[in-house]
Each structure stands twice: as structure tokens, then as C-alpha cells.
Design a protein around this motif. Structure first.
Motif, PDB file in Angstrom:
ATOM      1  N   ALA A 237     -43.245 -52.018 -19.770  1.00  0.00           N
ATOM      2  CA  ALA A 237     -42.071 -51.288 -19.288  1.00  0.00           C
ATOM      3  C   ALA A 237     -41.269 -52.139 -18.310  1.00  0.00           C
ATOM      4  N   PHE A 238     -41.970 -52.881 -17.461  1.00  0.00           N
ATOM      5  CA  PHE A 238     -41.318 -53.759 -16.479  1.00  0.00           C
ATOM      6  C   PHE A 238     -40.498 -54.837 -17.172  1.00  0.00           C
ATOM      7  N   ASN A 239     -41.089 -55.502 -18.166  1.00  0.00           N
ATOM      8  CA  ASN A 239     -40.360 -56.535 -18.910  1.00  0.00           C
ATOM      9  C   ASN A 239     -39.162 -55.946 -19.645  1.00  0.00           C
ATOM     10  N   TYR A 240     -39.324 -54.732 -20.148  1.00  0.00           N
ATOM     11  CA  TYR A 240     -38.216 -54.066 -20.840  1.00  0.00           C
ATOM     12  C   TYR A 240     -37.055 -53.808 -19.870  1.00  0.00           C
ATOM     13  N   LEU A 241     -37.381 -53.320 -18.676  1.00  0.00           N
ATOM     14  CA  LEU A 241     -36.344 -53.004 -17.702  1.00  0.00           C
ATOM     15  C   LEU A 241     -35.585 -54.242 -17.245  1.00  0.00           C
ATOM     16  N   LEU A 242     -36.288 -55.373 -17.115  1.00  0.00           N
ATOM     17  CA  LEU A 242     -35.629 -56.597 -16.660  1.00  0.00           C
ATOM     18  C   LEU A 242     -34.545 -57.056 -17.629  1.00  0.00           C
ATOM     19  N   SER A 243     -34.647 -56.625 -18.884  1.00  0.00           N
ATOM     20  CA  SER A 243     -33.633 -57.005 -19.875  1.00  0.00           C
ATOM     21  C   SER A 243     -32.515 -55.971 -19.985  1.00  0.00           C
ATOM     22  N   LYS A 244     -32.700 -54.826 -19.321  1.00  0.00           N
ATOM     23  CA  LYS A 244     -31.731 -53.736 -19.455  1.00  0.00           C
ATOM     24  C   LYS A 244     -30.969 -53.428 -18.162  1.00  0.00           C
ATOM     25  N   VAL A 245     -31.613 -53.634 -17.020  1.00  0.00           N
ATOM     26  CA  VAL A 245     -30.958 -53.328 -15.745  1.00  0.00           C
ATOM     27  C   VAL A 245     -31.100 -54.525 -14.819  1.00  0.00           C
ATOM     28  N   SER A 246     -30.386 -54.511 -13.697  1.00  0.00           N
ATOM     29  CA  SER A 246     -30.402 -55.652 -12.776  1.00  0.00           C
ATOM     30  C   SER A 246     -31.752 -55.779 -12.068  1.00  0.00           C
ATOM     31  N   PRO A 247     -32.139 -57.028 -11.696  1.00  0.00           N
ATOM     32  CA  PRO A 247     -33.425 -57.252 -11.022  1.00  0.00           C
ATOM     33  C   PRO A 247     -33.601 -56.456  -9.737  1.00  0.00           C
ATOM     34  N   GLU A 248     -32.499 -56.292  -8.963  1.00  0.00           N
ATOM     35  CA  GLU A 248     -32.639 -55.547  -7.714  1.00  0.00           C
ATOM     36  C   GLU A 248     -32.918 -54.071  -7.950  1.00  0.00           C
ATOM     37  N   LYS A 249     -32.465 -53.549  -9.073  1.00  0.00           N
ATOM     38  CA  LYS A 249     -32.768 -52.153  -9.416  1.00  0.00           C
ATOM     39  C   LYS A 249     -34.243 -52.016  -9.791  1.00  0.00           C
ATOM     40  N   VAL A 250     -34.743 -52.969 -10.573  1.00  0.00           N
ATOM     41  CA  VAL A 250     -36.155 -52.951 -10.958  1.00  0.00           C
ATOM     42  C   VAL A 250     -37.036 -53.076  -9.715  1.00  0.00           C
ATOM     43  N   ALA A 251     -36.583 -53.888  -8.774  1.00  0.00           N
ATOM     44  CA  ALA A 251     -37.366 -54.131  -7.555  1.00  0.00           C
ATOM     45  C   ALA A 251     -37.495 -52.896  -6.681  1.00  0.00           C
ATOM     46  N   THR A 252     -36.686 -51.861  -6.925  1.00  0.00           N
ATOM     47  CA  THR A 252     -36.810 -50.646  -6.110  1.00  0.00           C
ATOM     48  C   THR A 252     -38.129 -49.928  -6.344  1.00  0.00           C
ATOM     49  N   SER A 253     -38.852 -50.321  -7.378  1.00  0.00           N
ATOM     50  CA  SER A 253     -40.180 -49.733  -7.596  1.00  0.00           C
ATOM     51  C   SER A 253     -41.087 -49.992  -6.402  1.00  0.00           C
ATOM     52  N   THR A 254     -40.831 -51.097  -5.699  1.00  0.00           N
ATOM     53  CA  THR A 254     -41.661 -51.433  -4.550  1.00  0.00           C
ATOM     54  C   THR A 254     -41.397 -50.509  -3.368  1.00  0.00           C
ATOM     55  N   TYR A 255     -40.395 -49.645  -3.464  1.00  0.00           N
ATOM     56  CA  TYR A 255     -40.177 -48.629  -2.446  1.00  0.00           C
ATOM     57  C   TYR A 255     -40.960 -47.353  -2.767  1.00  0.00           C
ATOM     58  N   VAL A 256     -41.096 -47.034  -4.054  1.00  0.00           N
ATOM     59  CA  VAL A 256     -41.773 -45.802  -4.461  1.00  0.00           C
ATOM     60  C   VAL A 256     -43.286 -46.008  -4.544  1.00  0.00           C
TER      61      VAL A 256
END
Length: 307
Positions: A237-256
Motif C-alpha cells: 500500500a505504501f509503494n502504491y501511494l508513493l506513485s499516486k500522491v506526494s511524498p509529504e502526504k504519505v509521510a503523514t502516516s508518521t503522525y497517526v
């Protein structure tokens, strides 16, 4: 708003990296209570890669990749898994699972700075505000003397910071690198290389390798969940997201992730959650809102025009 197939995949993928990855801190903490950290991490990723390739073969998904893709998946496996995950598992010998997750929540800050340095990307005003709020949360976390005074805590914190840098940089690398087009296969190769390098590291430092016959039920269950959900499901899922949304958006997982990790560590491992940690968690979640919401950015722009 119409729920398209792609949008549904993105939502499910964010759920995976937010919730499932939040639980991996607890599971890894359980593993290092009995297994050597690098050895345990290598078993997790090598086993996961074998399962991925087996499933791909069954589904008749081509496993062939080019030489540049081999190089890039090896680099990604090293940065994401050997360094980015392996050292976190090692640090969990000394720090609580919730504390580790909270420290890593500074990653969006690092991603934004790296985007500015390497890509010249302009940092939006609301993202800057989110980062500032996040930094305040991190300060509230690491300023707790009763935690950082524990033996090995400082070393563990430094190792986690190195992991965070490695993971943030690799998030930018894979967003532009030539990698296998199938996200499942891409995940498999990264785990194969990352797990292999973890095993080499384990051999170099001469970690004790406890035979499987000596594992208790808790260790077996934790390893199984890490392989299936933490590795195959969430990392794909992480690799999929990196190709669909910006890296800083994916990195917000580290807040949750910290919120999930704190609650699970408190419930299952009886880890202490101080009032200051709760406040830090609340501040960090506020940072998510400002980094990740377009609505907030629009409001800020309107306000700015009226000044």
C-alpha cells in the motif's frame, strides 16, 4: 464526490499505513523481547518476499525486471528496510514502542526540507505551520526527563533519527526511480534485498539466532502478523501511494502511527503514557491537519488576500 476505484484504493492504502503500521511497533517490541533485532527483521522480510513471489507466480504476474530496476529496488530495500526499519527494531530494545513512533512522527518535517533542498519545491504556508506544530510536539516528547534518563534511551533515539532520515530520503528516491510497474512485485524485490542485507548485518555483528523450535506462541503470532499485514499488505500500500500522491502526504502516516502505537503499547505491554506524551500526541495530530488538508490551505490564502 464520486468514489472511483483508484480513490478507494488510496483510502484503503492510507488506512493500511496509518493503522496497520501503527501496530508494528508493538509487534516488533514483542519480537525483540526474545529474538535478536536484525535477525528477527531479516526473517520477517525474507519470508514476506518469498510469499509475495509465490502469490505472484500463482496469479501469473511476471517477476522479470530490468537491471536498473534491480539496482533501484536494492537501494530502496536498503534505505527503507535495512536502515529505515532494521535500526528501529534494534532501538526498540531500549525505548518504548509508543515513544519510538512519536519520535518518527518528525519525518514529514524532514521530507519537506529534503523536497526543498533536492527538488526546489516551495513549501506552502500551511505546511510550514504544520511542521512548526509538529516540532513543538516533538519537543514536548523528548523533553521528558524521566524517559530520556533511562539506560540506552539516548542511543535508541539517535538510531531512530537515522532511520527517519533514511526513510524520508528514500520516499523521494522511489517516487522518481525506475521500479517494477507492479506494486506487489516491487514490494517483493525490496523486501528480498532489504531482508538479505539485514541477515548479512546480523551475521557480521554475530547476533544470536534462536531456532524456530524455541519460539513461544507470542513470538510466532507477532512474526506472522508482521509478515502478512505489516510487510505484504501495508508496504505494498505504501509503494502504491508513493506513485499516486506526494511524498509529504504519505509521510503523514508518521503522525497517526504514534497514536495507535501508544494505545497498543499501553494496553498490551503496560507502557506508561504520561500526560506530556498525550499532549505531544494531540499537537502532532494537529500538525497532520495543516500539512494534509487542502481546505485549510484555501482558507489561509483567502485570509492572506484580505490582509
Amino acid at each position: 464526490m464520486k468514489l472511483t476505484k483508484e480513490r478507494l484504493y488510496i483510502i484503503l492504502s492510507f488506512f493500511s499505513i496509518y493503522v496497520i503500521w501503527g501496530s508494528t511497533y508493538l509487534l516488533n517490541k514483542i519480537l525483540v523481547s526474545q529474538l535478536a533485532p536484525l535477525y528477527a527483521a531479516s526473517i520477517r522480510f525474507i519470508t514476506a518476499s518469498i510469499l509475495i513471489f509465490t502469490i505472484a507466480k500463482f496469479l501469473k504476474i511476471p517477476l522479470k525486471i530490468t537491471k536498473p530496476q534491480i539496482r533501484n529496488t536494492a537501494i530502496a530495500g536498503f534505505l527503507f528496510l535495512t536502515i529505515g526499519n532494521g535500526l528501529v527494531v534494534w532501538a526498540l530494545q531500549f525505548v518504548d514502542s509508543g515513544f519510538a513512533a512519536l519520535e518518527i512522527s518528525a519525518q514529514p518535517l524532514v521530507v519537506l526540507i529534503l523536497l526543498r533542498i533536492f527538488e526546489g519545491k516551495k513549501i506552502q504556508p500551511m505546511s510550514i505551520l504544520g511542521v512548526i506544530i509538529g516540532c513543538i510536539g516533538i519537543y514536548l516528547l523528548v523533553s521528558q526527563r524521566e524517559m530520556i534518563s533511562q539506560e540506552g534511551m539516548i542511543t535508541g533515539m539517535i538510531m531512530i533519527f537515522i532511520c527517519m532520515l533514511s526513510w524520508a530520503y528514500c520516499s523521494l528516491f522511489v517516487s522518481k526511480a525506475d521500479l517494477p510497474s507492479n506494486f506487489f512485485v516491487n514490494t517483493g524485490y525490496q523486501m528480498l534485498f532489504g531482508g538479505g542485507m539485514l541477515l548479512i548485518g546480523s551475521l557480521i555483528v554475530r547476533e544470536e539466532r534462536l531456532p524456530f523450535s524455541s519460539w513461544n506462541t507470542e513470538i510466532i503470532n507477532s512474526m506472522g502478523m508482521l509478515i502478512i499485514f505489516g510487510s505484504i499488505v501495508a508496504f505494498t500500500a505504501f509503494n502504491y501511494l508513493l506513485s499516486k500522491v506526494s511524498p509529504e502526504k504519505v509521510a503523514t502516516s508518521t503522525y497517526v502511527n504514534p497514536i495507535v502505537a501508544l494505545l497498543l503499547g499501553w494496553y498490551f505491554l503496560k507502557e506508561n503514557i504520561s500526560l506530556q506524551s498525550i499532549i505531544a500526541a494531540a499537537v502532532l495530530l494537529t500538525g497532520v491537519y495543516f500539512i494534509n488538508t487542502k481546505k485549510a490551505l484555501t482558507i489561509f490564502k483567502r485570509f492572506n488576500k484580505n490582509v
